[in-house]
Design a protein around this motif. Sequence first.
Motif, PDB file in Angstrom:
ATOM      1  N   UNK A   1      38.045 102.243  81.917  1.00 44.16           N
ATOM      2  CA  UNK A   1      36.656 101.749  82.002  1.00 44.16           C
ATOM      3  C   UNK A   1      35.756 102.490  81.012  1.00 44.16           C
ATOM      4  N   UNK A   2      34.929 101.778  80.295  1.00 40.06           N
ATOM      5  CA  UNK A   2      34.117 102.425  79.263  1.00 40.06           C
ATOM      6  C   UNK A   2      32.889 103.123  79.842  1.00 40.06           C
ATOM      7  N   UNK A   3      33.103 104.189  80.600  1.00 38.86           N
ATOM      8  CA  UNK A   3      31.970 104.903  81.177  1.00 38.86           C
ATOM      9  C   UNK A   3      31.625 106.112  80.311  1.00 38.86           C
ATOM     10  N   UNK A   4      30.348 106.270  79.966  1.00 41.47           N
ATOM     11  CA  UNK A   4      29.963 107.445  79.194  1.00 41.47           C
ATOM     12  C   UNK A   4      29.485 108.540  80.155  1.00 41.47           C
ATOM     13  N   UNK A   5      29.259 109.752  79.646  1.00 41.33           N
ATOM     14  CA  UNK A   5      28.886 110.859  80.543  1.00 41.33           C
ATOM     15  C   UNK A   5      27.663 110.544  81.407  1.00 41.33           C
ATOM     16  N   UNK A   6      26.698 109.809  80.855  1.00 43.74           N
ATOM     17  CA  UNK A   6      25.494 109.482  81.637  1.00 43.74           C
ATOM     18  C   UNK A   6      25.859 108.600  82.828  1.00 43.74           C
ATOM     19  N   UNK A   7      26.850 107.721  82.645  1.00 45.39           N
ATOM     20  CA  UNK A   7      27.291 106.853  83.739  1.00 45.39           C
ATOM     21  C   UNK A   7      27.941 107.674  84.854  1.00 45.39           C
ATOM     22  N   UNK A   8      28.806 108.624  84.437  1.00 47.26           N
ATOM     23  CA  UNK A   8      29.463 109.474  85.433  1.00 47.26           C
ATOM     24  C   UNK A   8      28.440 110.297  86.202  1.00 47.26           C
ATOM     25  N   UNK A   9      27.436 110.790  85.439  1.00 50.01           N
ATOM     26  CA  UNK A   9      26.390 111.576  86.060  1.00 50.01           C
ATOM     27  C   UNK A   9      25.631 110.727  87.102  1.00 50.01           C
ATOM     28  N   UNK A  10      25.387 109.457  86.735  1.00 48.03           N
ATOM     29  CA  UNK A  10      24.671 108.559  87.641  1.00 48.03           C
ATOM     30  C   UNK A  10      25.501 108.299  88.903  1.00 48.03           C
ATOM     31  N   UNK A  11      26.822 108.157  88.736  1.00 51.29           N
ATOM     32  CA  UNK A  11      27.700 107.932  89.891  1.00 51.29           C
ATOM     33  C   UNK A  11      27.650 109.136  90.836  1.00 51.29           C
ATOM     34  N   UNK A  12      27.750 110.323  90.253  1.00 46.14           N
ATOM     35  CA  UNK A  12      27.731 111.551  91.044  1.00 46.14           C
ATOM     36  C   UNK A  12      26.394 111.680  91.776  1.00 46.14           C
ATOM     37  N   UNK A  13      25.305 111.409  91.047  1.00 42.91           N
ATOM     38  CA  UNK A  13      23.968 111.523  91.628  1.00 42.91           C
ATOM     39  C   UNK A  13      23.790 110.545  92.784  1.00 42.91           C
ATOM     40  N   UNK A  14      24.322 109.334  92.621  1.00 41.06           N
ATOM     41  CA  UNK A  14      24.212 108.322  93.674  1.00 41.06           C
ATOM     42  C   UNK A  14      24.957 108.773  94.927  1.00 41.06           C
ATOM     43  N   UNK A  15      26.159 109.326  94.729  1.00 40.45           N
ATOM     44  CA  UNK A  15      26.945 109.806  95.869  1.00 40.45           C
ATOM     45  C   UNK A  15      26.192 110.921  96.580  1.00 40.45           C
ATOM     46  N   UNK A  16      25.582 111.814  95.790  1.00 43.18           N
ATOM     47  CA  UNK A  16      24.837 112.935  96.362  1.00 43.18           C
ATOM     48  C   UNK A  16      23.622 112.418  97.145  1.00 43.18           C
ATOM     49  N   UNK A  17      22.901 111.483  96.541  1.00 42.94           N
ATOM     50  CA  UNK A  17      21.706 110.941  97.195  1.00 42.94           C
ATOM     51  C   UNK A  17      22.065 110.262  98.516  1.00 42.94           C
ATOM     52  N   UNK A  18      23.133 109.446  98.485  1.00 41.63           N
ATOM     53  CA  UNK A  18      23.516 108.700  99.688  1.00 41.63           C
ATOM     54  C   UNK A  18      23.985 109.653 100.776  1.00 41.63           C
ATOM     55  N   UNK A  19      24.704 110.717 100.387  1.00 40.78           N
ATOM     56  CA  UNK A  19      25.198 111.675 101.379  1.00 40.78           C
ATOM     57  C   UNK A  19      24.037 112.433 102.024  1.00 40.78           C
ATOM     58  N   UNK A  20      23.153 112.982 101.179  1.00 37.37           N
ATOM     59  CA  UNK A  20      22.013 113.744 101.717  1.00 37.37           C
ATOM     60  C   UNK A  20      21.150 112.845 102.605  1.00 37.37           C
ATOM     61  N   UNK A  21      20.881 111.630 102.130  1.00 36.90           N
ATOM     62  CA  UNK A  21      20.045 110.705 102.897  1.00 36.90           C
ATOM     63  C   UNK A  21      20.667 110.398 104.255  1.00 36.90           C
ATOM     64  N   UNK A  22      21.989 110.142 104.257  1.00 41.20           N
ATOM     65  CA  UNK A  22      22.664 109.803 105.506  1.00 41.20           C
ATOM     66  C   UNK A  22      22.588 110.968 106.494  1.00 41.20           C
ATOM     67  N   UNK A  23      22.814 112.191 105.991  1.00 41.42           N
ATOM     68  CA  UNK A  23      22.754 113.354 106.883  1.00 41.42           C
ATOM     69  C   UNK A  23      21.348 113.534 107.454  1.00 41.42           C
ATOM     70  N   UNK A  24      20.338 113.434 106.598  1.00 43.46           N
ATOM     71  CA  UNK A  24      18.951 113.568 107.072  1.00 43.46           C
ATOM     72  C   UNK A  24      18.649 112.494 108.112  1.00 43.46           C
ATOM     73  N   UNK A  25      19.117 111.275 107.836  1.00 43.19           N
ATOM     74  CA  UNK A  25      18.834 110.174 108.752  1.00 43.19           C
ATOM     75  C   UNK A  25      19.519 110.362 110.099  1.00 43.19           C
TER      76      UNK A  25
END
Lengths: 225, 246
Positions: A1-25
Amino acid sequence: MPLDPADWQALWLTAKLATVTTLVLLVLGTPLAWWLARTRSAWKGPISALVAMPLILPPTVLGFYLLLFMGPEGWLGRFTHALGWGYLPFTFGGLVVASVIYSLPFVVQPIQNAFEVVGSVPLEAAATLRASPLDAFLTVAIPQARSGFITAAVLGFAHTVGEFGVVLMIGGNIPNATQVVSVQIYAHVEALEYTQAHGLAGGLVCFSFAILLIMNRVRRPGQRG
Amino acid sequence: MAFLRIFVALLLMGDVAHAAEVRVAVAANFSTPAQQIAAAFTAATGHKVTLSAGSTGKLYAQIKNGAPFDALLAADAETPAKLETEGVGVAGSRFVYATGRLILWSKRAGWVDDQGEVLAKGAFEHLAIADPKLAPYGAAAIEVLEKRGLLETLRPRFVQGENIAQVHPFVVSGNAELGFLALSQVMREGKITEGSAWIVPAGLHRPIHQEAILLTKGRNNPAARDWLDHLRGEMARSVMRAFGYL
């Protein structure tokens, strides 16, 4: 898959955001759901309606008002500024606050339903065995409502991953802080970089499918009768 | 039966009105002037104009996938050229309908000076710009910062909107102290009504040529050609000048 570093960073950030949000919720949503499931207060109706409100507002509209409320002229912005936290828009913390509001009904409602199904009988039984209310809540109500918690976590997580309009309004597209996958895919599409958009969208779908599958596995042994 | 006859007559009337309708896809930055120009056009010709505003990239994707538009007023020159090459736009129908002006704007009065020195002072946390990859106004802002030698210093303070329309709320809400906008977003009747601003000299960046093109779906719609002619006329030009377009 043609993912550049910014894409990987966005994937990681999304996972982090969803995890933190779920725990807070889960932490905030559990007492709220418990109260909603058990109360006979006249406030139950209005509070339930408020919890469901994020379902009504289009995400970009919700995001626009959060931008106003959390900014220098909004009351929440003045509050966070007075506490020395600065303003929330364009920060990861701001996205967490927005996501918690945005995904609130998806977490509160399944837990509330599960608590309502548990009912008061097992808790009264626990009380006759001299369990304190907190003890009964932790050892009887929560385990019996397990399936509701898992549903809530799955929905809260998935809904945050799919969040777009809110982030678009308050994010500012900052790498590693607010540039999440959905916004990144949108930017690729706008720039006519369809190959990268397809790659990232594919990645998002596979990742989410895997997470949902795992959570489904977790739920199964807990389902009784 | 009388009812049915009236019903059929209404249907036919609807059809007649439809024939004199122009469906125009318009770039977000030109949405407000386009509404005024369309009102004058309708008053002059009786043709109805339906405007659909969006970012040029999104409109491109929609047009390529069969969106029912007769003409496109883009925010750049590249997209209409691409549509022409790809045969979705009518060859030879492209022209520059407006040249955009870039402005550095803050909601705070008396803060942005008329030379843009506020950028070098750096007494701000966030500078809002449109994503330079997606929006011509964002690319122009980058050029200006490069010329001033401030690009790398200020880059960490960027907050980006997907298009220029989205940058506006960032700055108006005060979350970003200042931002690069299109002059058309803050200019009304030839005046900047609020805050403080530096109108960036046109020589500091490549001109922001916005092109219009007739789309193949509008090839046989005379009203669509009338609309594009109207866009070149003095009436439309004066509306554009009032919004700060060149």
